[in-house]
Design an enzyme around this catalytic site. Sequence first.
Site, PDB file in Angstrom:
ATOM      1  N   ASN A 186       0.840  -1.191   0.000  1.00  0.00           N
ATOM      2  CA  ASN A 186       0.000   0.000   0.000  1.00  0.00           C
ATOM      3  C   ASN A 186       0.884   1.253   0.000  1.00  0.00           C
ATOM      4  O   ASN A 186       2.084   1.175   0.278  1.00  0.00           O
ATOM      5  CB  ASN A 186      -0.912  -0.030   1.231  1.00  0.00           C
ATOM      6  CG  ASN A 186      -1.985   1.022   1.181  1.00  0.00           C
ATOM      7  OD1 ASN A 186      -2.438   1.413   0.114  1.00  0.00           O
ATOM      8  ND2 ASN A 186      -2.397   1.515   2.340  1.00  0.00           N
ATOM      9  N   ASN A 188       1.498   3.552   1.985  1.00  0.00           N
ATOM     10  CA  ASN A 188       2.218   3.960   3.194  1.00  0.00           C
ATOM     11  C   ASN A 188       3.215   2.914   3.689  1.00  0.00           C
ATOM     12  O   ASN A 188       3.826   3.093   4.742  1.00  0.00           O
ATOM     13  CB  ASN A 188       1.221   4.279   4.315  1.00  0.00           C
ATOM     14  CG  ASN A 188       0.405   3.074   4.752  1.00  0.00           C
ATOM     15  OD1 ASN A 188       0.505   1.996   4.172  1.00  0.00           O
ATOM     16  ND2 ASN A 188      -0.403   3.262   5.778  1.00  0.00           N
ATOM     17  N   LYS A 189       3.378   1.821   2.964  1.00  0.00           N
ATOM     18  CA  LYS A 189       4.261   0.757   3.425  1.00  0.00           C
ATOM     19  C   LYS A 189       5.732   1.056   3.093  1.00  0.00           C
ATOM     20  O   LYS A 189       6.047   2.030   2.424  1.00  0.00           O
ATOM     21  CB  LYS A 189       3.834  -0.576   2.806  1.00  0.00           C
ATOM     22  CG  LYS A 189       2.461  -1.051   3.280  1.00  0.00           C
ATOM     23  CD  LYS A 189       2.397  -1.204   4.789  1.00  0.00           C
ATOM     24  CE  LYS A 189       1.131  -1.906   5.271  1.00  0.00           C
ATOM     25  NZ  LYS A 189      -0.103  -1.157   4.997  1.00  0.00           N
ATOM     26  N   VAL A 190       6.634   0.188   3.561  1.00  0.00           N
ATOM     27  CA  VAL A 190       8.065   0.412   3.364  1.00  0.00           C
ATOM     28  C   VAL A 190       8.392   0.514   1.883  1.00  0.00           C
ATOM     29  O   VAL A 190       9.141   1.394   1.452  1.00  0.00           O
ATOM     30  CB  VAL A 190       8.880  -0.710   4.029  1.00  0.00           C
ATOM     31  CG1 VAL A 190      10.363  -0.569   3.711  1.00  0.00           C
ATOM     32  CG2 VAL A 190       8.679  -0.678   5.535  1.00  0.00           C
ATOM     33  N   ILE A 191       7.863  -0.412   1.062  1.00  0.00           N
ATOM     34  CA  ILE A 191       7.886  -0.231  -0.388  1.00  0.00           C
ATOM     35  C   ILE A 191       6.439  -0.210  -0.871  1.00  0.00           C
ATOM     36  O   ILE A 191       5.566  -0.822  -0.256  1.00  0.00           O
ATOM     37  CB  ILE A 191       8.697  -1.308  -1.136  1.00  0.00           C
ATOM     38  CG1 ILE A 191       7.938  -2.636  -1.190  1.00  0.00           C
ATOM     39  CG2 ILE A 191      10.081  -1.486  -0.534  1.00  0.00           C
ATOM     40  CD1 ILE A 191       8.525  -3.631  -2.185  1.00  0.00           C
TER      41      ILE A 191
END
Length: 385
Positions: A186, A188-191
């Site tokens: 998503n 907002n995730k790390v990637i």
Amino acid sequence: MGKIYLSAPDIGAREEEMCIAALRSGWVAPMGPMVDAFETALAQTCGRQYAVALSSGTAALHLGLLELGAVPGKYVVVPTMTFAATANAVVYTGATPVFVDCDPLTGNMSPDLLDEALHQLRREGSDIAAVIAVDLLGHCADYEAIEEICLNAGVPLLSDAAEALGSGRVGRPAGSFGDAAVLSFNGNKVISTSGGGALLTDDQRFAERIRYLGSQARQPVSHYQHTEIGYNYRLSNVLAALGLAQLERLTSMVARRRQLRAQYRETFSGTEGVQLFQGHCDVEDNCWLTAIVVDSVEARWKPNELETALAAQNVETRPLWKPMHQQPVFAGIRAFVRGDADRLFASGLALPSGSALTPAEVARVHDTIREFLAAPLREKGASRV
């Protein structure tokens, strides 16, 4: 004054280059060579034999639970301290979630309460399809204990590593635990792949079933033929190209998030009543979100007061996940709780942690925090504690 987000996407020239290459290749629909390459890279990164790229982490949870046998009349044991998607996916299958409280230091599922829940459900004759363990804020669950408990109980384990790509535990990467694991990409995730997810497994048949079900369960014939219900959960080739570029930068993006956590540790060092959440054991964490836990009596201020001060500077913060057993949509659902998740929700606050944060944005956040901590108690509303 632009808004500072908790975890905004970290996108650069390489991502643009890869997406343009995908567009020019003509592969713009779901599936394609970028998807194949992304799956291979994900499997290698997470120490798995197979990865299936899907449209979201929620889709991966849904299909994983279906293949593990979650159906109406069965139960799935889920942490109460998690994002709603974990529990929602159980409901999608028709199975019933059962919530379990967390460890107060990590926020992850409590192994002893999991063991108690499984034994109690079995004594009552309940049919348990699976256990889901969640890697909260990127910190891996206690898989040594949880895997053994599930093995002894004869119950499959699905690892919800949606927030944990780039983390590890005892030398093993997040996503390598359980019968299968899921990731989220998503925004907002790390990637990020804008929207997307993946299911990871070492079982070839399992992977093939997930890929089949996620592609509308279309039979391998020239016409459209379906013998069971499938789902439109495929990831597009263009988004996979974005994911490939992001995955190339995973190590540096995690390093940046760890640096940000170190800065928060320094800023709050010596502050009475404030602890860095998960900070006692974060050496292998991806530091997806850094959060603090506030003892309002000792600190003489409440988390929402710092939240208000940061919001005045257009800085986004967020309480820790509201426990599932507190959610109106899950009212009446069985829960094995002792109040730990409730206390973390009441006392925790997540702070901006994204690898795309600029030095000026980091300075604005920390200057605001320091000003808040230095303010007279009456300005922080301490008289209301």
